[in-house]
Design a protein around this motif. Structure first.
Motif, short mmCIF file in Angstrom:
data_model
loop_
_atom_site.label_atom_id
_atom_site.label_comp_id
_atom_site.label_asym_id
_atom_site.label_seq_id
_atom_site.Cartn_x
_atom_site.Cartn_y
_atom_site.Cartn_z
N LEU A 275 47.03 51.48 46.53
CA LEU A 275 47.41 51.76 45.15
C LEU A 275 46.21 52.37 44.43
CD1 LEU A 275 49.54 51.57 42.89
CD2 LEU A 275 48.56 49.35 42.30
N GLY A 276 46.17 53.68 44.40
CA GLY A 276 45.10 54.38 43.70
C GLY A 276 43.76 54.26 44.38
N SER A 277 42.73 54.68 43.67
CA SER A 277 41.38 54.70 44.22
C SER A 277 40.73 53.32 44.12
CB SER A 277 40.53 55.72 43.48
OG SER A 277 40.49 55.40 42.09
N SER A 278 39.66 53.14 44.87
CA SER A 278 38.91 51.90 44.85
C SER A 278 38.12 51.79 43.56
CB SER A 278 37.97 51.83 46.04
OG SER A 278 37.03 50.78 45.89
N GLY A 279 37.93 50.55 43.11
CA GLY A 279 37.07 50.33 41.95
C GLY A 279 35.60 50.35 42.29
N GLY A 280 35.29 50.44 43.59
CA GLY A 280 33.91 50.62 44.03
C GLY A 280 33.10 49.35 44.16
N SER A 281 33.70 48.19 43.86
CA SER A 281 32.97 46.94 43.96
C SER A 281 33.98 45.81 44.15
CB SER A 281 32.13 46.70 42.70
OG SER A 281 31.30 45.56 42.85
N THR A 282 33.49 44.60 44.32
CA THR A 282 34.34 43.45 44.62
C THR A 282 35.44 43.26 43.57
OG1 THR A 282 32.50 42.35 45.73
CG2 THR A 282 34.32 40.96 45.02
N THR A 283 36.64 42.92 44.02
CA THR A 283 37.72 42.56 43.11
C THR A 283 37.51 41.13 42.60
OG1 THR A 283 39.29 43.97 44.32
CG2 THR A 283 40.22 42.28 42.86
N TYR A 284 37.35 41.00 41.29
CA TYR A 284 37.15 39.70 40.67
C TYR A 284 38.35 39.26 39.84
CZ TYR A 284 32.23 39.82 42.01
OH TYR A 284 31.06 39.85 42.73
N LEU A 285 39.40 40.08 39.80
CA LEU A 285 40.64 39.72 39.12
C LEU A 285 41.71 40.74 39.48
CD1 LEU A 285 42.17 37.96 36.94
CD2 LEU A 285 41.54 39.74 35.30
N LEU A 286 42.92 40.25 39.68
CA LEU A 286 44.09 41.12 39.79
C LEU A 286 45.24 40.35 39.14
CD1 LEU A 286 44.85 43.91 40.98
CD2 LEU A 286 45.88 42.68 42.88
N THR A 287 45.73 40.88 38.04
CA THR A 287 46.76 40.17 37.29
C THR A 287 47.66 41.19 36.59
OG1 THR A 287 47.13 38.35 35.72
CG2 THR A 287 45.39 39.91 35.18
N ASN A 288 48.56 40.71 35.75
CA ASN A 288 49.49 41.60 35.06
C ASN A 288 49.43 41.39 33.56
OD1 ASN A 288 50.90 38.99 35.88
ND2 ASN A 288 52.35 39.79 34.35
N PHE A 289 49.58 42.49 32.83
CA PHE A 289 49.82 42.42 31.40
C PHE A 289 51.32 42.60 31.21
CE2 PHE A 289 50.30 44.91 27.36
CZ PHE A 289 50.14 43.82 26.51
N GLY A 290 52.01 41.46 31.00
CA GLY A 290 53.47 41.50 30.89
C GLY A 290 54.10 42.20 32.08
N THR A 291 55.03 43.09 31.80
CA THR A 291 55.69 43.87 32.86
C THR A 291 55.29 45.34 32.81
OG1 THR A 291 57.60 44.27 31.40
CG2 THR A 291 57.68 42.32 32.84
N SER A 292 54.21 45.65 32.08
CA SER A 292 53.88 47.06 31.88
C SER A 292 52.63 47.52 32.63
CB SER A 292 53.72 47.37 30.39
OG SER A 292 52.66 46.60 29.83
N GLN A 293 51.70 46.61 32.93
CA GLN A 293 50.43 47.05 33.53
C GLN A 293 49.91 46.03 34.54
OE1 GLN A 293 47.72 47.56 30.25
NE2 GLN A 293 48.75 49.38 29.45
N ILE A 294 49.19 46.55 35.53
CA ILE A 294 48.36 45.71 36.41
C ILE A 294 46.93 45.83 35.91
CG2 ILE A 294 47.57 45.30 38.76
CD1 ILE A 294 50.08 46.64 39.78
N ILE A 295 46.25 44.71 35.79
CA ILE A 295 44.86 44.67 35.32
C ILE A 295 43.99 44.17 36.46
CG2 ILE A 295 43.29 43.79 33.56
CD1 ILE A 295 45.62 45.42 32.42
N ARG A 296 42.85 44.81 36.64
CA ARG A 296 41.90 44.32 37.65
C ARG A 296 40.49 44.33 37.11
NH1 ARG A 296 41.73 49.21 42.25
NH2 ARG A 296 40.50 50.70 41.03
N ALA A 297 39.67 43.41 37.60
CA ALA A 297 38.24 43.42 37.38
C ALA A 297 37.58 43.80 38.70
CB ALA A 297 37.75 42.04 36.92
N VAL A 298 36.75 44.83 38.66
CA VAL A 298 36.03 45.30 39.85
C VAL A 298 34.56 45.42 39.48
CG1 VAL A 298 37.85 46.42 41.17
CG2 VAL A 298 36.90 47.61 39.21
N GLY A 299 33.75 44.58 40.11
CA GLY A 299 32.34 44.55 39.73
C GLY A 299 32.20 44.09 38.29
N THR A 300 31.58 44.91 37.46
CA THR A 300 31.37 44.58 36.05
C THR A 300 32.37 45.26 35.13
OG1 THR A 300 29.79 46.42 35.81
CG2 THR A 300 28.89 44.26 36.45
N ALA A 301 33.40 45.91 35.69
CA ALA A 301 34.34 46.70 34.90
C ALA A 301 35.74 46.10 34.93
CB ALA A 301 34.36 48.13 35.41
N LEU A 302 36.50 46.36 33.86
CA LEU A 302 37.92 46.07 33.81
C LEU A 302 38.69 47.39 33.83
CD1 LEU A 302 37.97 43.35 30.99
CD2 LEU A 302 38.30 42.97 33.44
#
Length: 463
Positions: free
Chosen positions: A58-85
């Motif tokens: 699913l898309g490109s890599s965030g370039g660092s460790t995944t520290y979160l993968l969750t959903n904002f309601g039914t509209s978006q997937i949210i991830r934390a990769v390294g120091t970024a959201l």
């Protein structure tokens, strides 16, 4: 197992693999339907044995460790990769969310902030944040820097060390008003900090590594913590998943399911994997689900990332081993699809493809009901669906344990271009006389095995 006896010296035994893997008892004691070891199989075609499906990127890599993968309601997937959201609103593109944060595990919950839907995010180090779908803000009301977070219909709850904090009534930005917001301390005999927090059917469940409790009370502020167990705990909040009407998680020495009352241990069939968990990285074990199946990612042996994926199917009550070396750190169920993120920041849609990779399954040692007699094995008949480019090998071992297997130098498959139902026959004329024999079927490519039969001759018992 069915054995045909009569004047003919040739006997026939039939079995399949519908019982899943079982490493909890000695191999001789297993039913014929269970394996002692396997990898690369899932429960899609139960009761038949079928290879697990591959994942799509699913898309490109965030370039660092995944520290979160969750959903904002039914509209978006949210991830934390390294120091970024980052967020994904459909398609394959990931978009950056402004801000730089600590490279550590996050937890999140969907609630409301200022009357609008929001995803509240916390990691125990940075100030809690909230995401509206288009903007990120710092949560007001002097909230605690919670390590874990959940909510019920009226409040947000956070855990810090051994303390549970709750927000004001229907106000995620109120953490200080008297007789409205507040806190509870979760004391246990052996001490320790909270390791997981989850709302389940309106009750807030809280774990330490070796204990579990439930928060009880009204919708106002007079809550109390009631102990459920001082023995069953949770070692990683990322393994806590609500699968249908069942809560599941990984404890110190077992996997548990919970529907109220007391947790039920179900991990005995995968005992050897649980016993091999690397204690230095317990918190990196994770899980996700697809509504029926609980996928558990363990860090075993000397690995530092999750390197074996187990699955427990709640419909059939069996374990299988679908994958290895996938390094999945987080997972989320979003709009009826399952996604997971790995240690390199790549997100995948789970089981999205029909293709399959390498696989292997090992049987129990068969003594054919007469362990004192030597057997002369003649051939194996294997029925199933063999897909294009599928290759496989049958190996045997006359030992009841260990890894001494000898491949049978015969492959009945042709390079077919379409999926074919076949009865594959594998001669065993090169195998030695033996009191018992194990078999291993291994290969690459997609396959479904319906059934298999062993033909053999039982020799006279020497007196």
């Amino acid at each position: 197992m069915t054995i045909t006896r009569g004047r003919q010296s040739k006997k026939r035994a039939e079995s399949n693999f519908s019982g899943g893997i079982n490493q909890g008892i000695e191999p001789f004691g297993l039913p014929d339907t269970q394996s002692v070891d396997e990898v690369g199989f899932d429960t899609d075609d139960y009761p038949y044995l079928s290879t697990s499906r591959s994942h799509s990127v699913l898309g490109s890599s965030g370039g660092s460790t995944t520290y979160l993968l969750t959903n904002f309601g039914t509209s978006q997937i949210i991830r934390a990769v390294g120091t970024a959201l980052q967020y994904n609103a459909g398609g394959t593109s990931w978009f950056s969310i402004s801000g730089t944060f600590s490279a550590t595990d996050w937890d999140a919950t969907n609630f409301e902030v200022a009357g609008s839907p929001a995803l509240i995010l916390t990691n125990g180090i940075d100030n809690p944040q909230y995401w509206t779908g288009s903007a990120l803000g710092t949560l007001g009301g002097t909230p605690p820097k919670g390590k874990y977070i959940t909510n019920d219909t009226v409040r947000v709850w956070m855990a810090v060390d051994d303390t549970l904090f709750f927000s004001g009534f229907q106000n995620a930005a109120d953490w200080t008003s008297t007789e409205n917001s507040g806190f509870l301390q979760y004391y246990t005999e052996r001490g320790g900090n909270i390791t997981a927090l989850k709302n389940f059917y309106g009750d807030k469940y809280v774990w330490k590594r070796d204990s579990m409790a439930v928060v009880q009370g009204t919708n106002y502020f007079n809550y109390k913590v009631k102990e459920i167990s001082n023995d069953v705990g949770c070692v990683s909040f990322k393994t806590v998943q609500e699968v249908g009407d069942t809560l599941m998680w990984l404890g110190e020495s077992d996997v548990y399911l919970f529907q109220g009352g007391f947790p039920v241990p179900i991990g005995e069939p995968v005992r050897k994997y649980i016993d091999r968990i690397n204690p230095s990285y317990l918190d990196r074990c994770s899980a996700f689900h697809d509504g029926n199946r609980y996928y558990l990612n363990l860090v075993i042996d000397s690995a530092s990332q999750p390197n074996i994926r187990l699955v427990y199917d709640l419909r059939y009550k069996i374990w299988r081993v679908p994958g290895q070396n996938e390094n999945f750190r987080y997972g989320v169920r979003f709009n009826n699809e399952t996604y997971a993120g790995n240690d390199a920041g790549q997100t995948y849609q789970i089981n999205a493809n029909t293709s399959a990779g390498a696989w292997s399954i090992t049987t129990k040692p068969f003594d054919e009901g007469m362990p004192e007699a030597e057997k002369e094995y003649k051939e194996i008949h294997l029925q199933g669906v063999f897909y294009p480019a599928t290759q496989y090998t049958i190996s045997f071992s006359v030992d009841d344990r260990g890894e001494t297997f000898v491949p049978v130098s015969y492959n009945p498959l042709n390079a077919d271009l379409v999926a074919l139902n076949k009865n594959a026959i594998i001669p065993l004329d090169t195998t030695p006389l033996t009191h018992w024999m194990r078999f291993r079927i291994s290969g690459t490519g997609r396959i479904t095995i319906y059934n298999w039969q062993r033909y053999f001759r039982v020799c006279r018992v020497q007196h």
